[in-house]
Design a protein around this motif. Structure first.
Motif, PDB file in Angstrom:
ATOM      1  N   GLY A   1      30.475 -39.027 -46.653  1.00 26.19           N
ATOM      2  CA  GLY A   1      30.362 -40.612 -46.152  1.00 26.19           C
ATOM      3  C   GLY A   1      28.845 -40.782 -46.135  1.00 26.19           C
ATOM      4  O   GLY A   1      27.943 -39.665 -46.404  1.00 26.19           O
ATOM      5  N   PHE A   2      28.603 -41.931 -45.518  1.00 28.67           N
ATOM      6  CA  PHE A   2      26.673 -42.633 -45.961  1.00 28.67           C
ATOM      7  C   PHE A   2      26.709 -43.021 -44.040  1.00 28.67           C
ATOM      8  O   PHE A   2      27.658 -44.075 -43.889  1.00 28.67           O
ATOM      9  N   ALA A   3      25.721 -42.934 -43.867  1.00 23.19           N
ATOM     10  CA  ALA A   3      25.692 -44.069 -42.389  1.00 23.19           C
ATOM     11  C   ALA A   3      23.572 -44.477 -42.376  1.00 23.19           C
ATOM     12  O   ALA A   3      23.092 -44.122 -42.743  1.00 23.19           O
ATOM     13  N   ALA A   4      23.838 -45.529 -42.516  1.00 25.19           N
ATOM     14  CA  ALA A   4      22.489 -46.093 -42.343  1.00 25.19           C
ATOM     15  C   ALA A   4      22.354 -46.297 -41.213  1.00 25.19           C
ATOM     16  O   ALA A   4      22.654 -47.319 -40.245  1.00 25.19           O
ATOM     17  N   GLU A   5      21.148 -45.774 -40.866  1.00 26.78           N
ATOM     18  CA  GLU A   5      20.636 -46.050 -39.230  1.00 26.78           C
ATOM     19  C   GLU A   5      19.643 -46.502 -39.220  1.00 26.78           C
ATOM     20  O   GLU A   5      18.301 -46.933 -39.310  1.00 26.78           O
ATOM     21  N   SER A   6      19.066 -46.858 -37.813  1.00 31.12           N
ATOM     22  CA  SER A   6      17.794 -47.949 -37.282  1.00 31.12           C
ATOM     23  C   SER A   6      16.705 -46.835 -36.465  1.00 31.12           C
ATOM     24  O   SER A   6      16.126 -46.719 -36.417  1.00 31.12           O
ATOM     25  N   ASN A   7      17.049 -45.787 -35.860  1.00 29.70           N
ATOM     26  CA  ASN A   7      16.822 -44.543 -35.021  1.00 29.70           C
ATOM     27  C   ASN A   7      17.558 -43.436 -34.680  1.00 29.70           C
ATOM     28  O   ASN A   7      18.960 -43.689 -35.372  1.00 29.70           O
ATOM     29  N   ASP A   8      17.183 -42.412 -34.819  1.00 29.88           N
ATOM     30  CA  ASP A   8      17.471 -41.161 -34.556  1.00 29.88           C
ATOM     31  C   ASP A   8      19.473 -41.031 -35.329  1.00 29.88           C
ATOM     32  O   ASP A   8      20.341 -40.627 -34.934  1.00 29.88           O
ATOM     33  N   GLU A   9      18.694 -40.950 -36.638  1.00 28.14           N
ATOM     34  CA  GLU A   9      19.930 -40.664 -38.280  1.00 28.14           C
ATOM     35  C   GLU A   9      20.581 -39.708 -38.262  1.00 28.14           C
ATOM     36  O   GLU A   9      21.508 -39.412 -38.164  1.00 28.14           O
ATOM     37  N   ILE A  10      19.606 -38.538 -37.664  1.00 24.76           N
ATOM     38  CA  ILE A  10      20.687 -37.293 -37.779  1.00 24.76           C
ATOM     39  C   ILE A  10      21.427 -36.899 -36.778  1.00 24.76           C
ATOM     40  O   ILE A  10      22.243 -36.720 -37.464  1.00 24.76           O
ATOM     41  N   ASN A  11      21.479 -37.138 -35.415  1.00 26.08           N
ATOM     42  CA  ASN A  11      22.122 -37.403 -34.449  1.00 26.08           C
ATOM     43  C   ASN A  11      22.843 -38.169 -34.515  1.00 26.08           C
ATOM     44  O   ASN A  11      24.654 -37.498 -34.323  1.00 26.08           O
ATOM     45  N   TYR A  12      22.742 -39.366 -35.272  1.00 21.17           N
ATOM     46  CA  TYR A  12      24.165 -40.230 -34.941  1.00 21.17           C
ATOM     47  C   TYR A  12      24.831 -39.847 -36.301  1.00 21.17           C
ATOM     48  O   TYR A  12      26.245 -39.658 -36.805  1.00 21.17           O
ATOM     49  N   GLY A  13      24.468 -39.343 -37.137  1.00 16.33           N
ATOM     50  CA  GLY A  13      25.223 -38.909 -38.975  1.00 16.33           C
ATOM     51  C   GLY A  13      25.764 -37.486 -38.196  1.00 16.33           C
ATOM     52  O   GLY A  13      27.289 -37.303 -38.999  1.00 16.33           O
ATOM     53  N   LYS A  14      25.440 -36.374 -37.644  1.00 13.36           N
ATOM     54  CA  LYS A  14      26.316 -35.306 -37.023  1.00 13.36           C
ATOM     55  C   LYS A  14      27.437 -35.432 -36.344  1.00 13.36           C
ATOM     56  O   LYS A  14      28.393 -35.170 -37.255  1.00 13.36           O
ATOM     57  N   GLY A  15      27.165 -36.787 -35.792  1.00  6.98           N
ATOM     58  CA  GLY A  15      28.467 -37.347 -35.049  1.00  6.98           C
ATOM     59  C   GLY A  15      29.256 -38.119 -35.455  1.00  6.98           C
ATOM     60  O   GLY A  15      30.818 -37.825 -35.716  1.00  6.98           O
ATOM     61  N   LYS A  16      28.533 -38.821 -36.675  1.00  7.11           N
ATOM     62  CA  LYS A  16      30.074 -39.108 -37.590  1.00  7.11           C
ATOM     63  C   LYS A  16      30.675 -38.924 -38.461  1.00  7.11           C
ATOM     64  O   LYS A  16      31.942 -38.737 -38.472  1.00  7.11           O
ATOM     65  N   LEU A  17      29.999 -37.360 -38.665  1.00  8.46           N
ATOM     66  CA  LEU A  17      30.033 -36.330 -39.721  1.00  8.46           C
ATOM     67  C   LEU A  17      31.476 -35.743 -39.680  1.00  8.46           C
ATOM     68  O   LEU A  17      33.183 -35.721 -39.091  1.00  8.46           O
ATOM     69  N   LYS A  18      31.175 -35.652 -38.017  1.00 11.11           N
ATOM     70  CA  LYS A  18      32.726 -34.481 -37.618  1.00 11.11           C
ATOM     71  C   LYS A  18      33.752 -35.866 -36.501  1.00 11.11           C
ATOM     72  O   LYS A  18      34.527 -35.541 -36.944  1.00 11.11           O
ATOM     73  N   ALA A  19      33.247 -36.898 -36.171  1.00 10.60           N
ATOM     74  CA  ALA A  19      34.131 -38.041 -35.745  1.00 10.60           C
ATOM     75  C   ALA A  19      35.490 -38.313 -37.320  1.00 10.60           C
ATOM     76  O   ALA A  19      36.715 -38.681 -36.521  1.00 10.60           O
ATOM     77  N   LYS A  20      34.739 -37.846 -38.083  1.00  5.30           N
ATOM     78  CA  LYS A  20      35.752 -38.849 -39.394  1.00  5.30           C
ATOM     79  C   LYS A  20      36.286 -38.202 -40.236  1.00  5.30           C
ATOM     80  O   LYS A  20      36.943 -38.175 -41.427  1.00  5.30           O
ATOM     81  N   ASN A  21      35.623 -36.337 -40.196  1.00  3.09           N
ATOM     82  CA  ASN A  21      35.962 -35.337 -40.943  1.00  3.09           C
ATOM     83  C   ASN A  21      35.921 -35.488 -41.740  1.00  3.09           C
ATOM     84  O   ASN A  21      36.223 -35.148 -43.344  1.00  3.09           O
ATOM     85  N   PHE A  22      34.119 -35.327 -42.404  1.00  2.14           N
ATOM     86  CA  PHE A  22      33.737 -35.526 -43.936  1.00  2.14           C
ATOM     87  C   PHE A  22      33.129 -34.311 -44.015  1.00  2.14           C
ATOM     88  O   PHE A  22      33.520 -33.148 -43.235  1.00  2.14           O
ATOM     89  N   ASP A  23      32.827 -34.594 -45.682  1.00  5.06           N
ATOM     90  CA  ASP A  23      32.610 -32.795 -46.421  1.00  5.06           C
ATOM     91  C   ASP A  23      31.331 -32.594 -46.154  1.00  5.06           C
ATOM     92  O   ASP A  23      30.297 -32.108 -45.979  1.00  5.06           O
ATOM     93  N   LEU A  24      30.253 -34.074 -46.459  1.00  4.84           N
ATOM     94  CA  LEU A  24      29.052 -34.779 -46.044  1.00  4.84           C
ATOM     95  C   LEU A  24      29.137 -36.029 -45.937  1.00  4.84           C
ATOM     96  O   LEU A  24      29.526 -36.272 -45.895  1.00  4.84           O
ATOM     97  N   ILE A  25      27.632 -35.559 -45.324  1.00  5.52           N
ATOM     98  CA  ILE A  25      27.507 -37.258 -44.927  1.00  5.52           C
ATOM     99  C   ILE A  25      25.875 -37.676 -45.257  1.00  5.52           C
ATOM    100  O   ILE A  25      25.218 -36.702 -45.142  1.00  5.52           O
ATOM    101  N   VAL A  26      25.710 -38.288 -45.603  1.00 10.19           N
ATOM    102  CA  VAL A  26      24.357 -39.229 -45.608  1.00 10.19           C
ATOM    103  C   VAL A  26      23.703 -40.251 -45.512  1.00 10.19           C
ATOM    104  O   VAL A  26      24.455 -41.268 -45.010  1.00 10.19           O
ATOM    105  N   VAL A  27      22.732 -39.643 -44.609  1.00 10.65           N
ATOM    106  CA  VAL A  27      22.184 -40.626 -43.848  1.00 10.65           C
ATOM    107  C   VAL A  27      20.964 -40.706 -44.266  1.00 10.65           C
ATOM    108  O   VAL A  27      20.148 -40.558 -44.648  1.00 10.65           O
ATOM    109  N   ASN A  28      20.329 -42.092 -43.871  1.00 10.35           N
ATOM    110  CA  ASN A  28      19.125 -43.043 -44.196  1.00 10.35           C
ATOM    111  C   ASN A  28      18.729 -43.150 -43.044  1.00 10.35           C
ATOM    112  O   ASN A  28      19.503 -44.086 -41.854  1.00 10.35           O
ATOM    113  N   ASN A  29      17.638 -43.971 -42.803  1.00 11.18           N
ATOM    114  CA  ASN A  29      16.322 -44.602 -41.475  1.00 11.18           C
ATOM    115  C   ASN A  29      16.361 -46.212 -42.382  1.00 11.18           C
ATOM    116  O   ASN A  29      15.473 -45.585 -43.301  1.00 11.18           O
TER     117      ASN A  29
END
Ligand code: FMN
Length: 400
Positions: free
Chosen positions: A322-350
């Motif tokens: 999965g991918f997460a495009a965030e405007s702040n605190d991207e690592i924490n949001y990314g970790k939450g999304k990875l778990k909630a959506k059962n991804f193998d990897l997540i690519v996050v960027n601010n």
């Protein structure tokens, strides 16, 4: 992928030789080392000085004045090259090469070479279709030479038809394709890309700023590395890469349906799209009139299906990224999304960082794995980031 590759460009005496300096320029821009061999006929069309200036190296034309360097040039050039590309390649050089004739430096290098050889034919349609020429091309293909297509167009001789050399960009893409290791061969990928749109009435819609560039880069690079790629894309203004299947969709529900009907047969799903999270509760069949705008000063929305979450939950041993495009605190949001959506990897960027986010050609991303290891990458092109992501997916596929 062309960085530090040794590429020998052969130029023969066709009118398309005027485009060959652009091939040198494009290759150099990608970090390749380029040397040029020209036939005498090619020197009638473009001077060696042009290629010498573009490549920053002496250009090789003569067979018999090279021993001054105590170097048998046709052998050393053949050994030096990772790939030899002849562009344009005349009917004459095709004929000589197919029949083992080596009466100039280029045909002798071709004969001495054990590297991959690519030729880009360029000639009048009648010459191209001539029986001898067709037999020569077939023979070369059977010997493992990559013979590129030509374009159909108005030719320099004023005939209209096939025979025009491919454009320099396409030739460079073909070189890149041939030099890329096919380490994803046999693997099937679905890659989603771009925004989705949710229509309000026949004229208006809700969407977001996604350009599709990241998903297209992933699809292009996965295809180059040998994967079978289905690219499912929302509306974008950029040219889609050549993939096995390209599916154009509009809404988040369309994207869901397109993934669902193919999901069972794939190894990897990469969700690089930015599907609209919400859609208007009511779609108006008729354009909402300005005069009635007082009645429409608010739009009631409902939540769309969460595609990434749905397929993350049912993925079995498939890899879902999965991918997460965030405007702040991207690592924490990314970790939450990875778990909630059962991804193998997540690519996050601010997306607020310069050189990151939707419309940019570069990205600054962190990749988080299932164990919450975070790898923060430097700013890089979306193509390079695509390969970083694919390298990690390949490791996961190997470990499955
Ligand atoms: C103006 C002009 C344009 C030519 N364009 C082509 C061409 O596009 N393709 C081709 O196969 N031959 C073309 N030729 C013929 C080649 O130059 C000729 O066959 C020559 O012997 C090729 O030599 P080489 O293969 O050693 O470079 C052209 C000739 C002239 C005079």
């Amino acid at each position: 992928m062309l960085k530090d590759k040794n590429i020998l460009l052969g130029v023969t005496g066709g009118i398309a030789a005027y485009k060959s300096p652009s091939i040198v320029s494009l290759l150099k821009k990608q970090g390749a080392n380029v040397k040029v061999v020209m036939t005498d006929a090619a020197c009638e069309f473009v001077t060696p000085l042009t290629f010498q200036t573009m490549s920053n190296k002496p250009v090789h034309v003569e067979m018999f004045n090279q021993l001054m360097n105590m170097d048998v040039e046709h052998i050393s050039l053949a050994k030096w090259a990772d790939v030899i590309v002849v562009a344009p390649c005349t009917a004459n050089t095709i004929g000589k090469f197919a029949n083992g004739i080596c009466d100039n430096l280029l045909t002798t290098v071709l004969m001495a070479s054990r590297s991959k050889i690519i030729i880009a034919p360029a000639m009048n349609t009648f010459m191209l279709n001539n029986k001898f020429n067709q037999e020569n091309i077939k023979k070369l293909e059977e010997l493992g030479v990559v013979v590129l297509d030509t374009q159909k167009d108005l030719l320099a001789c004023n005939d209209v038809g096939a025979g025009k050399m491919l454009e320099p960009e396409e030739i460079v893409q073909a070189i890149d394709y041939e030099l890329t290791e096919k380490d994803l061969r046999g693997k099937k990928f679905i890659i989603t890309s771009g925004p989705t749109i949710e229509e309000l009435d026949p004229v208006r819609y809700l969407t977001n700023h996604s350009s599709g560039k990241m998903g297209y880069a992933l699809a292009r690079e996965a295809k180059k590395r040998g994967a079978t790629v289905t690219l499912i894309s929302g509306p974008t203004s950029i040219e889609p890469p050549k993939v096995d299947e390209f599916v154009r969709i509009k809404s988040t529900q369309d994207m869901f349906n397109a993934v669902e009907s193919r999901f069972n047969s794939v190894d990897v799903l990469i969700k690089a799209a930015a599907p609209a999270d919400f859609k208007p509760k009511i779609y108006s069949e008729e354009k909402i009139k300005k005069t009635k705008s007082e009645d429409f000063n608010s739009i009631e929305l409902e939540q769309n299906i969460d595609i990434a979450k749905h397929f993350g939950k049912i993925k079995g041993n498939k890899i879902v990224v999965g991918f997460a495009a965030e405007s702040n605190d991207e690592i924490n949001y990314g970790k939450g999304k990875l778990k909630a959506k059962n991804f193998d990897l997540i690519v996050v960027n601010n997306i607020t960082k310069e050189g990151a986010g939707f419309k940019s050609d570069t990205n600054i991303a962190s990749i988080i794995d299932k164990d919450e290891n975070v790898e923060s990458l430097n700013s890089m092109s979306k193509n390079d980031l695509a390969n970083e992501i694919l390298n990690r997916i390949r490791r996961l596929l190997q470990a499955r």
